[in-house]
Design a protein around this motif. Structure first.
Motif, mmCIF file in Angstrom:
data_model
loop_
_atom_site.group_PDB
_atom_site.id
_atom_site.type_symbol
_atom_site.label_atom_id
_atom_site.label_comp_id
_atom_site.label_asym_id
_atom_site.label_seq_id
_atom_site.Cartn_x
_atom_site.Cartn_y
_atom_site.Cartn_z
ATOM 1 N N ARG A 104 6.292 9.412 -11.556
ATOM 2 C CA ARG A 104 6.261 10.596 -12.411
ATOM 3 C C ARG A 104 5.272 11.647 -11.911
ATOM 4 N NH1 ARG A 104 6.437 8.020 -18.570
ATOM 5 N NH2 ARG A 104 8.479 6.977 -18.349
ATOM 6 N N GLU A 105 4.098 11.203 -11.493
ATOM 7 C CA GLU A 105 3.074 12.142 -11.032
ATOM 8 C C GLU A 105 3.102 12.165 -9.497
ATOM 9 O OE1 GLU A 105 -0.654 12.022 -13.677
ATOM 10 O OE2 GLU A 105 0.167 9.994 -13.856
ATOM 11 N N LYS A 106 3.889 13.067 -8.953
ATOM 12 C CA LYS A 106 4.109 13.107 -7.510
ATOM 13 C C LYS A 106 2.826 13.364 -6.732
ATOM 14 C CE LYS A 106 8.563 12.688 -8.143
ATOM 15 N NZ LYS A 106 9.224 11.385 -7.950
ATOM 16 N N GLU A 107 1.851 14.028 -7.359
ATOM 17 C CA GLU A 107 0.604 14.316 -6.645
ATOM 18 C C GLU A 107 -0.190 13.049 -6.353
ATOM 19 O OE1 GLU A 107 -0.263 14.496 -11.043
ATOM 20 O OE2 GLU A 107 1.323 15.204 -9.685
ATOM 21 N N LYS A 108 0.169 11.954 -6.996
ATOM 22 C CA LYS A 108 -0.522 10.688 -6.759
ATOM 23 C C LYS A 108 0.107 9.873 -5.641
ATOM 24 C CE LYS A 108 -2.462 10.142 -11.391
ATOM 25 N NZ LYS A 108 -2.612 9.247 -12.565
ATOM 26 N N LEU A 109 1.078 10.447 -4.948
ATOM 27 C CA LEU A 109 1.765 9.721 -3.876
ATOM 28 C C LEU A 109 0.814 9.170 -2.815
ATOM 29 C CD1 LEU A 109 4.288 8.708 -2.470
ATOM 30 C CD2 LEU A 109 4.600 11.005 -1.488
ATOM 31 N N PRO A 110 -0.190 9.923 -2.311
ATOM 32 C CA PRO A 110 -1.076 9.350 -1.276
ATOM 33 C C PRO A 110 -1.780 8.082 -1.736
ATOM 34 C CG PRO A 110 -1.343 11.731 -1.387
ATOM 35 C CD PRO A 110 -0.508 11.337 -2.564
ATOM 36 N N ARG A 111 -2.329 8.086 -2.957
ATOM 37 C CA ARG A 111 -3.016 6.906 -3.468
ATOM 38 C C ARG A 111 -2.029 5.770 -3.721
ATOM 39 N NH1 ARG A 111 -6.293 10.029 -1.842
ATOM 40 N NH2 ARG A 111 -8.097 10.848 -2.954
ATOM 41 N N TRP A 112 -0.843 6.134 -4.173
ATOM 42 C CA TRP A 112 0.210 5.150 -4.438
ATOM 43 C C TRP A 112 0.612 4.454 -3.144
ATOM 44 C CZ3 TRP A 112 5.999 5.691 -4.588
ATOM 45 C CH2 TRP A 112 6.594 4.700 -5.368
ATOM 46 N N LEU A 113 0.739 5.220 -2.077
ATOM 47 C CA LEU A 113 1.070 4.640 -0.775
ATOM 48 C C LEU A 113 -0.011 3.663 -0.315
ATOM 49 C CD1 LEU A 113 2.491 7.740 1.128
ATOM 50 C CD2 LEU A 113 3.703 5.577 0.760
ATOM 51 N N LEU A 114 -1.270 4.018 -0.535
ATOM 52 C CA LEU A 114 -2.366 3.117 -0.166
ATOM 53 C C LEU A 114 -2.283 1.809 -0.940
ATOM 54 C CD1 LEU A 114 -5.365 5.613 0.036
ATOM 55 C CD2 LEU A 114 -4.448 4.269 1.936
ATOM 56 N N LYS A 115 -1.984 1.899 -2.222
ATOM 57 C CA LYS A 115 -1.901 0.690 -3.045
ATOM 58 C C LYS A 115 -0.756 -0.204 -2.589
ATOM 59 C CE LYS A 115 -1.752 -0.905 -7.826
ATOM 60 N NZ LYS A 115 -1.801 -0.506 -9.254
ATOM 61 N N ILE A 116 0.398 0.382 -2.328
ATOM 62 C CA ILE A 116 1.541 -0.412 -1.876
ATOM 63 C C ILE A 116 1.257 -1.022 -0.514
ATOM 64 C CG2 ILE A 116 3.983 -0.319 -1.233
ATOM 65 C CD1 ILE A 116 4.341 1.891 -3.284
ATOM 66 N N THR A 117 0.606 -0.268 0.352
ATOM 67 C CA THR A 117 0.261 -0.788 1.681
ATOM 68 C C THR A 117 -0.683 -1.977 1.574
ATOM 69 O OG1 THR A 117 0.568 1.377 2.729
ATOM 70 C CG2 THR A 117 -0.810 -0.214 3.895
ATOM 71 N N ALA A 118 -1.690 -1.871 0.717
ATOM 72 C CA ALA A 118 -2.626 -2.980 0.528
ATOM 73 C C ALA A 118 -1.890 -4.218 0.036
ATOM 74 C CB ALA A 118 -3.717 -2.591 -0.454
ATOM 75 N N ASN A 119 -0.987 -4.033 -0.915
ATOM 76 C CA ASN A 119 -0.228 -5.172 -1.436
ATOM 77 C C ASN A 119 0.653 -5.806 -0.373
ATOM 78 O OD1 ASN A 119 -1.325 -4.862 -3.995
ATOM 79 N ND2 ASN A 119 0.354 -3.587 -4.745
ATOM 80 N N GLU A 120 1.317 -4.973 0.427
ATOM 81 C CA GLU A 120 2.197 -5.502 1.462
ATOM 82 C C GLU A 120 1.407 -6.232 2.547
ATOM 83 O OE1 GLU A 120 5.412 -5.765 1.502
ATOM 84 O OE2 GLU A 120 5.492 -4.807 -0.462
ATOM 85 N N ALA A 121 0.244 -5.709 2.895
ATOM 86 C CA ALA A 121 -0.585 -6.365 3.909
ATOM 87 C C ALA A 121 -1.065 -7.726 3.409
ATOM 88 C CB ALA A 121 -1.774 -5.478 4.274
ATOM 89 N N ARG A 122 -1.477 -7.790 2.151
ATOM 90 C CA ARG A 122 -1.910 -9.074 1.590
ATOM 91 C C ARG A 122 -0.744 -10.053 1.525
ATOM 92 N NH1 ARG A 122 -3.738 -5.932 -2.821
ATOM 93 N NH2 ARG A 122 -5.761 -4.965 -2.414
ATOM 94 N N ARG A 123 0.412 -9.557 1.113
ATOM 95 C CA ARG A 123 1.593 -10.421 1.020
ATOM 96 C C ARG A 123 1.970 -10.975 2.390
ATOM 97 N NH1 ARG A 123 4.601 -7.036 -1.315
ATOM 98 N NH2 ARG A 123 4.207 -7.711 -3.439
ATOM 99 N N LEU A 124 1.857 -10.142 3.409
ATOM 100 C CA LEU A 124 2.180 -10.592 4.755
ATOM 101 C C LEU A 124 1.219 -11.685 5.212
ATOM 102 C CD1 LEU A 124 3.941 -10.182 7.272
ATOM 103 C CD2 LEU A 124 2.333 -8.434 8.026
ATOM 104 N N CYS A 125 -0.055 -11.495 4.926
ATOM 105 C CA CYS A 125 -1.043 -12.512 5.296
ATOM 106 C C CYS A 125 -0.781 -13.832 4.571
ATOM 107 C CB CYS A 125 -2.454 -12.012 4.969
ATOM 108 S SG CYS A 125 -3.062 -10.708 6.060
ATOM 109 N N GLN A 126 -0.443 -13.744 3.304
ATOM 110 C CA GLN A 126 -0.171 -14.956 2.531
ATOM 111 C C GLN A 126 1.079 -15.665 3.031
ATOM 112 O OE1 GLN A 126 0.028 -13.499 -1.474
ATOM 113 N NE2 GLN A 126 -2.188 -13.203 -1.654
ATOM 114 N N ARG A 127 2.087 -14.890 3.362
ATOM 115 C CA ARG A 127 3.347 -15.476 3.824
ATOM 116 C C ARG A 127 3.176 -16.201 5.154
ATOM 117 N NH1 ARG A 127 6.382 -11.158 3.764
ATOM 118 N NH2 ARG A 127 6.570 -10.744 5.984
ATOM 119 N N ARG A 128 2.348 -15.656 5.987
ATOM 120 C CA ARG A 128 2.152 -16.256 7.310
ATOM 121 C C ARG A 128 0.989 -17.217 7.356
ATOM 122 N NH1 ARG A 128 3.476 -11.242 11.472
ATOM 123 N NH2 ARG A 128 5.591 -10.883 10.716
#
Length: 206
Positions: A97-121
């Motif tokens: 909804r708040e498009k101006e928060k996209l940069p922070r949102w991308l950082l949060k998703i990236t952090a989650n994906e990086a952690r998930r990748l580490c856990q999976r491997r």
């Protein structure tokens, strides 16, 4: 001068090529997933929204990679985590909804994906396996020793240091990205500073 004009033109062309590639990649990945999950229904963003997403991604790409690398401590894994995060963000962008928060949102998703990748491997990295040179594309700094020292910190401290000192985010924003309280972030930063002082004083950073 002519040389400056040529350089500016080259940068503009490179930027456009990067944006076109990124949008094509994200849209293809997003469409594939949507087709797979929703029985063939395609997802298409309006041109203006695609351009906005692309511009933010262009400016954030180094920050995303740096954060992913601070978690995975592996260049190929960091790239994979960022690619997955970008795909997920592109898929979910219409719901933001708040498009101006996209940069922070991308950082949060990236952090989650990086952690998930580490856990999976089930990846564990010893200090001997750390790279001997910074793996941050386009990062200009004369203090590579500090970056190497940061990589020896525990993961939660690495995240906090990268987001606070490299991305210049306040502790409240960092807390939202990593999923903890501002107080916990401040504790992590304090412990990280103490450990970094010790590491740099002793010269034991990998």
């Amino acid at each position: 001068s002519a040389s400056r004009c040529e350089a500016n033109m080259s940068r503009l062309i490179a930027r456009r090529l990067f944006c076109e590639y990124t949008v094509t990649f994200c849209h293809a990945a997003g469409s594939y997933r949507q087709n797979r999950r929703r029985g063939g229904k395609d997802m298409t963003l309006p041109e203006q929204e695609r351009e906005r997403f692309c511009q933010v991604l262009h400016h954030s790409r180094t920050s995303l990679y740096r954060l992913a690398f601070s978690i995975t401590r592996n260049s190929s894994d960091a790239q994979e985590a960022v690619a997955e995060a970008v795909c997920r963000a592109y898929e979910r962008y219409p719901q933001l909804r708040e498009k101006e928060k996209l940069p922070r949102w991308l950082l949060k998703i990236t952090a989650n994906e990086a952690r998930r990748l580490c856990q999976r491997r089930g990846r564990t990295v010893s200090l001997d396996d750390l790279p001997t040179e910074p793996a941050i594309p386009g990062r200009e700094t004369g203090d590579d020793t500090l970056w190497q020292a940061v990589q020896t910190l525990p993961r939660d401290q690495r995240e906090a240091v990268v987001l606070f000192y490299y991305e210049d985010l306040p502790t409240e924003e960092i807390a939202r990205i990593v999923g903890t309280s501002p107080g916990a972030v401040r504790v992590r930063l304090s412990r990280a500073r103490e450990k970094l002082r010790s590491i740099l004083k002793e010269g034991d950073y990998g």
